[in-house]
Write a protein that holds these residues in place. Sequence first.
Motif, PDB file in Angstrom:
ATOM      1  N   VAL A 257       0.690  -1.147   0.150  1.00  0.00           N
ATOM      2  CA  VAL A 257       0.043   0.114   0.020  1.00  0.00           C
ATOM      3  C   VAL A 257       0.919   1.223  -0.001  1.00  0.00           C
ATOM      4  O   VAL A 257       1.724   1.459   0.890  1.00  0.00           O
ATOM      5  CB  VAL A 257      -0.934  -0.071   1.277  1.00  0.00           C
ATOM      6  N   LEU A 258       0.820   2.032  -0.777  1.00  0.00           N
ATOM      7  CA  LEU A 258       1.304   3.444  -0.849  1.00  0.00           C
ATOM      8  C   LEU A 258       2.586   3.125  -1.060  1.00  0.00           C
ATOM      9  O   LEU A 258       3.285   2.803  -1.780  1.00  0.00           O
ATOM     10  CB  LEU A 258       0.707   4.307   0.281  1.00  0.00           C
ATOM     11  N   GLY A 259       3.346   3.857  -0.112  1.00  0.00           N
ATOM     12  CA  GLY A 259       4.880   3.710  -0.182  1.00  0.00           C
ATOM     13  C   GLY A 259       5.513   2.454  -0.044  1.00  0.00           C
ATOM     14  O   GLY A 259       6.660   2.259  -0.524  1.00  0.00           O
ATOM     15  N   GLY A 260       4.655   1.618   0.481  1.00  0.00           N
ATOM     16  CA  GLY A 260       5.104   0.215   0.320  1.00  0.00           C
ATOM     17  C   GLY A 260       5.421  -0.307  -0.826  1.00  0.00           C
ATOM     18  O   GLY A 260       6.293  -1.427  -1.092  1.00  0.00           O
TER      19      GLY A 260
ATOM     20  N   ILE B 109       6.393  -3.763 -10.107  1.00  0.00           N
ATOM     21  CA  ILE B 109       5.497  -3.227  -9.377  1.00  0.00           C
ATOM     22  C   ILE B 109       4.265  -2.543 -10.060  1.00  0.00           C
ATOM     23  O   ILE B 109       4.445  -2.018 -11.324  1.00  0.00           O
ATOM     24  CB  ILE B 109       5.914  -2.247  -8.208  1.00  0.00           C
ATOM     25  N   VAL B 110       3.091  -2.778  -9.967  1.00  0.00           N
ATOM     26  CA  VAL B 110       2.025  -2.261 -10.686  1.00  0.00           C
ATOM     27  C   VAL B 110       0.925  -1.468  -9.719  1.00  0.00           C
ATOM     28  O   VAL B 110       0.565  -1.920  -8.641  1.00  0.00           O
ATOM     29  CB  VAL B 110       1.433  -3.650 -11.217  1.00  0.00           C
ATOM     30  N   GLY B 111       0.514   0.016 -10.385  1.00  0.00           N
ATOM     31  CA  GLY B 111      -0.284   0.540  -9.671  1.00  0.00           C
ATOM     32  C   GLY B 111       0.196   1.459  -8.469  1.00  0.00           C
ATOM     33  O   GLY B 111      -0.510   2.084  -7.763  1.00  0.00           O
ATOM     34  N   ALA B 112       1.755   1.901  -8.599  1.00  0.00           N
ATOM     35  CA  ALA B 112       2.297   2.442  -7.624  1.00  0.00           C
ATOM     36  C   ALA B 112       1.827   3.999  -7.740  1.00  0.00           C
ATOM     37  O   ALA B 112       1.695   4.348  -8.853  1.00  0.00           O
ATOM     38  CB  ALA B 112       3.703   2.381  -7.709  1.00  0.00           C
ATOM     39  N   THR B 113       1.692   4.686  -6.649  1.00  0.00           N
ATOM     40  CA  THR B 113       1.161   6.208  -6.801  1.00  0.00           C
ATOM     41  C   THR B 113       2.462   7.057  -6.491  1.00  0.00           C
ATOM     42  O   THR B 113       3.424   6.682  -5.990  1.00  0.00           O
ATOM     43  CB  THR B 113       0.054   6.291  -5.782  1.00  0.00           C
ATOM     44  N   ASN B 114       2.250   8.219  -6.586  1.00  0.00           N
ATOM     45  CA  ASN B 114       3.216   9.405  -6.395  1.00  0.00           C
ATOM     46  C   ASN B 114       4.251   9.217  -7.507  1.00  0.00           C
ATOM     47  O   ASN B 114       4.476   8.210  -8.181  1.00  0.00           O
ATOM     48  CB  ASN B 114       3.768   9.387  -5.019  1.00  0.00           C
ATOM     49  N   GLU B 115       5.057  10.431  -7.682  1.00  0.00           N
ATOM     50  CA  GLU B 115       6.354  10.287  -8.638  1.00  0.00           C
ATOM     51  C   GLU B 115       7.236   9.162  -8.255  1.00  0.00           C
ATOM     52  O   GLU B 115       7.505   8.716  -6.963  1.00  0.00           O
ATOM     53  CB  GLU B 115       7.112  11.715  -8.486  1.00  0.00           C
TER      54      GLU B 115
END
Length: 305
Positions: free
Chosen positions: A129-132, A145-151
């Motif tokens: 989840v998120l930063g993980g 990884i797939v669906g990672a958020t933020n830059e």
Amino acid sequence: MLSEEELALLDAIRSTGSLSRAAARLGRAPSTISHAARQLETRFDALLFDRRRYRLQLTPAGHLLADEAARLMIDVSRLTQRVKQIASGWEDRLWIVCDEILEFETLLPVVQAFDALASGVTLRMTHEVLGGTWEALRDGRADLIVGATNEPPAIPGLRWFELGVMEWVFAVAPRHPLAKAAEPLGREQIAAHRAVAVADSSHGSAGRAYGVLGGQAALAVPGMRAKILAQRQGLGCGWVPKHRVASLLARGELIAKQTADPREPNVLYVAWRGDHEGRALQWWIEQFRQARLARRLVDGIDAFA
């Protein structure tokens, strides 16, 4: 290590209980089978065949030898296959980490298509989840990884592309105090009520929580589905994926509210490290580059329809 002929001999004697029947099964003369059995006993310096009874049977030592030798032969066969697999460019294993914001059900057809390749590659699929999610790639706990958020952060050899954009809606249950509040909702109005947030799985930082205002009480839940359920139950408020709650909004089980500070859509990323790109990794990257799959992943499945 036993040869295939020796393994076949042990199996034939165990199955038939007779020297003559074992010879007939193997297409060899009984004398040849008897000689091979004695050679095997000499080789291991152990009594492997019980000849005292009417039926010829394996001794406990013979059973152990037959079972363990068969297992070793399977292991050798698997090792041979793996060596050929690696030599042809396929990885031994591929670890894919999906951000929990995506729904695993959308990936099942892709897994089936990959299985049809009969590559021999072992798939491991987990979620963060998120930063993980970025952390898993950085720390070597993911090949992709797939669906990672933020830059994308600074990771050696990092390669990435945008999967798509996820849109959000601020929603509350009909009985929530904000359901009938005048719009647009201000920050102070929202902060006065508990937020429901998906807990960041990052281990190396304090973690992040989208949509939680400074000083606002929060209920941390393990995933997006849990967040939607909690908000439908009136346990808090917050931003949820627009497409995933479409049916709840249509039925009035959630109420969409306009806010003074709208949440910008999130760009979702696919990322990997370019130091090793095997055939399995390349295959999955190409699947995620396809617009149709990307759209399905980002929009998700309306499980409440």
